[in-house]
Design an enzyme around this catalytic site. Sequence first.
Site, PDB file in Angstrom:
ATOM      1  N   GLU A  37       0.849  -1.113  -0.274  1.00 23.88           N
ATOM      2  CA  GLU A  37       0.348  -0.429   0.227  1.00 23.88           C
ATOM      3  C   GLU A  37       0.640   1.172  -0.037  1.00 23.88           C
ATOM      4  O   GLU A  37       2.050   1.200   0.992  1.00 23.88           O
ATOM      5  CB  GLU A  37      -1.262  -0.445   1.205  1.00 23.88           C
ATOM      6  CG  GLU A  37      -1.456   1.155   1.455  1.00 23.88           C
ATOM      7  CD  GLU A  37      -2.897   1.814   2.531  1.00 23.88           C
ATOM      8  OE1 GLU A  37      -2.545   0.976   3.703  1.00 23.88           O
ATOM      9  OE2 GLU A  37      -3.535   2.074   2.897  1.00 23.88           O
ATOM     10  N   ARG A 266       5.494 -12.430   9.869  1.00 26.48           N
ATOM     11  CA  ARG A 266       6.529 -11.508   9.055  1.00 26.48           C
ATOM     12  C   ARG A 266       7.807 -11.756  10.262  1.00 26.48           C
ATOM     13  O   ARG A 266       7.900 -11.909  10.761  1.00 26.48           O
ATOM     14  CB  ARG A 266       6.049 -10.738   9.407  1.00 26.48           C
ATOM     15  CG  ARG A 266       5.152 -10.478  11.531  1.00 26.48           C
ATOM     16  CD  ARG A 266       3.652  -8.817  11.271  1.00 26.48           C
ATOM     17  NE  ARG A 266       4.023  -8.037  10.178  1.00 26.48           N
ATOM     18  CZ  ARG A 266       3.239  -6.583  10.196  1.00 26.48           C
ATOM     19  NH1 ARG A 266       2.324  -7.338  10.226  1.00 26.48           N
ATOM     20  NH2 ARG A 266       3.989  -5.821   9.600  1.00 26.48           N
ATOM     21  N   LYS A 276       4.652   0.476   9.736  1.00 26.45           N
ATOM     22  CA  LYS A 276       4.985   1.517   8.752  1.00 26.45           C
ATOM     23  C   LYS A 276       4.387   2.415   9.766  1.00 26.45           C
ATOM     24  O   LYS A 276       4.496   3.473  10.484  1.00 26.45           O
ATOM     25  CB  LYS A 276       3.963   1.150   7.915  1.00 26.45           C
ATOM     26  CG  LYS A 276       4.219   0.950   6.572  1.00 26.45           C
ATOM     27  CD  LYS A 276       4.653   1.200   5.743  1.00 26.45           C
ATOM     28  CE  LYS A 276       3.508  -0.312   4.804  1.00 26.45           C
ATOM     29  NZ  LYS A 276       3.045   0.340   3.232  1.00 26.45           N
TER      30      LYS A 276
END
Length: 567
Positions: A37, A266, A276
């Site tokens: 994104e 992750r 983020k």
Amino acid sequence: MSTNEPAITVDFIRNIVAKDLAVGKNAGKVVTRFPPEPNGYLHIGHAKSICLNFGIAQENSPGTCHLRFDDTNPEKEDEEYIQAIKDDVKWLGFDWKENLFFASNYFDKLFELAQVLIKNGDAYVCSLSANDIREYRGTLTEPGKNSPDRDRSPAENLDLFLRMRDGEFADGSYTLRAKIDMASPNINMRDPALYRIRRATHHQTGDKWCIYPIYDYTHCISDALEGITHSLCTLEFEDHRPLYDWILDRLEDQLKQHPQQIEFSRLALDFTVVSKRKLIQLVNDNFVAGWDDPRMPTISGLRRRGYTPESIRNFCNRIGITKSPNNVEIGFLEGCLREDLESKALRSMAILKPLKVVIENYPEDKIEPLTAPNHPQNPELGNRTIYMTREVYIDHEDFLEVAPNKKFKRLVAGKEVRLRNSYVIKCEEVIKDSNSGEIVELRCSYDENTLNTNPEGRKVKGVIHWVSATKAVKAEIRLYDRLFKNANPEEGGNFLDNINPNSLTILKDCPIESSLAQAKTGDTFQFERVGYFSKDPDSTDDYPIFNRAVTLRDSWAKILSPRRASR
RNA sequence: UGGGCCGUCGCCAAGCGGUAAGGCCCCGGAUUUUGAUUCCGGUAUGCGGAGGUUCGAAUCCUCCCGGCCCAGCCA
């Protein structure tokens, strides 16, 4: 990219891909995608995903990997991030070729498919407020209850949905929801929202839309439309897979493909945050100088710090792909950089903390050019010229009046040491500041018969680096340490409380070898016996700035202050 | 204590019923004009725990313990 990276053990995802290929699934093709994104910069965790997705495509020729911007939330996204993300993926060494996509490319199609869902009674327009929806959703242990609008007729839903698109309703007043099961133990299946009304200008589609599709609805369809075969994502989407499949199942007549979503854990790096949201906070609240601050775990930060694409790729290959928590030590990343730079970085000398040395028996005005190899093991990297003069600088740490133990092999009062690539010198006198007692200068002598050869009848085991005081160039050197004090920055609840106040040390006017004056921004060198340093873009023509990418391994430091036994 | 996952050396990670790969770290030692590099050698009788099945289990079964994720009209 280089092909000599070590073979890695095949992970469970590559096994699945291989099996699918073996049974001829997906017509023998492999298509993956990396779907960021554009709401922030890419970080080391993304590198893991990039290496996985592009890697699998490369390994399964003619596989392809798409770069797709998952841009369904215009309020958080920005064109700036799109360019930065492309730059980072390219820099890492990957090529999406013609396969650059945006989820927003599919807004029309998505809108059309939503109408199919509505007509089939699989979706409905809901007038519950955000608050109400939350209440109706139930909790982890209690089922939710149906929306009062749940049984609206398809015709009415269709009319409402069209009018949502046409801007007849206020933001937030209606949503389109999937009609699944408000009692599902999986909260994602309790009639999740598919579309929301949001009057926001989109960086790609401008003001064309005032309704935007939600991730769960968009992602699976985007994958299907692009013919993705394996949709790889992180573990937190595991609970979303039933929804991913549910939507594709309802639309199977309209879509040709039903990609397989596979989740992996992750990356978590100790002493750093990889989220983020947190990274953007560090930038916005000025805890760091920007997204590319060399202390940041962003791709751009690592690049500026001096990391190479090869070292990052190698790191990603070594940490593997599994579903168990991937908590990797920061030293592992640093080791990958050292390993890559060891063979590639040209050597040179620089002094971080200068101590002036006057060689009393060396001719006053003599400037003697000496040849020094750029790499001790690789002659192909050539030589450079360094200059011997009467006054030189050595590092303060390389001198002690009295040796602390018999293992000490640097310069000591009355003893000898070799200046790397030059002569053996002997410390004759220590000059101290009369007030502070601080050592300010050393008076030494040199043995003119020791250039490129060992002295007769005695052995000098120490070698220290040095720089000519008269020929040196001055530079700023930035030393970086970990951004957080704790291995787990979340310790105590707030990562901002654990920021290391000494993560950056700036050293001004460090004498560096004159050959370094020719360095270009981004060039990385090994300052012998100190570490690897990369020329920072903040440099000016007459004042270079170097960032310490990583120190050299230092077994002497371990002898001085042994770590607590770890076993 | 609803659902979904995960637990093999300090860290990462192979293993998929036949008797614990590898990498990093660490510890020795050799070579070295970088205390770097390189090179040799060492490091889990043990696979979260307890039972069970089996000639044989990290691998199968049962129970237990620990950890992660989910209640955005974020992704």
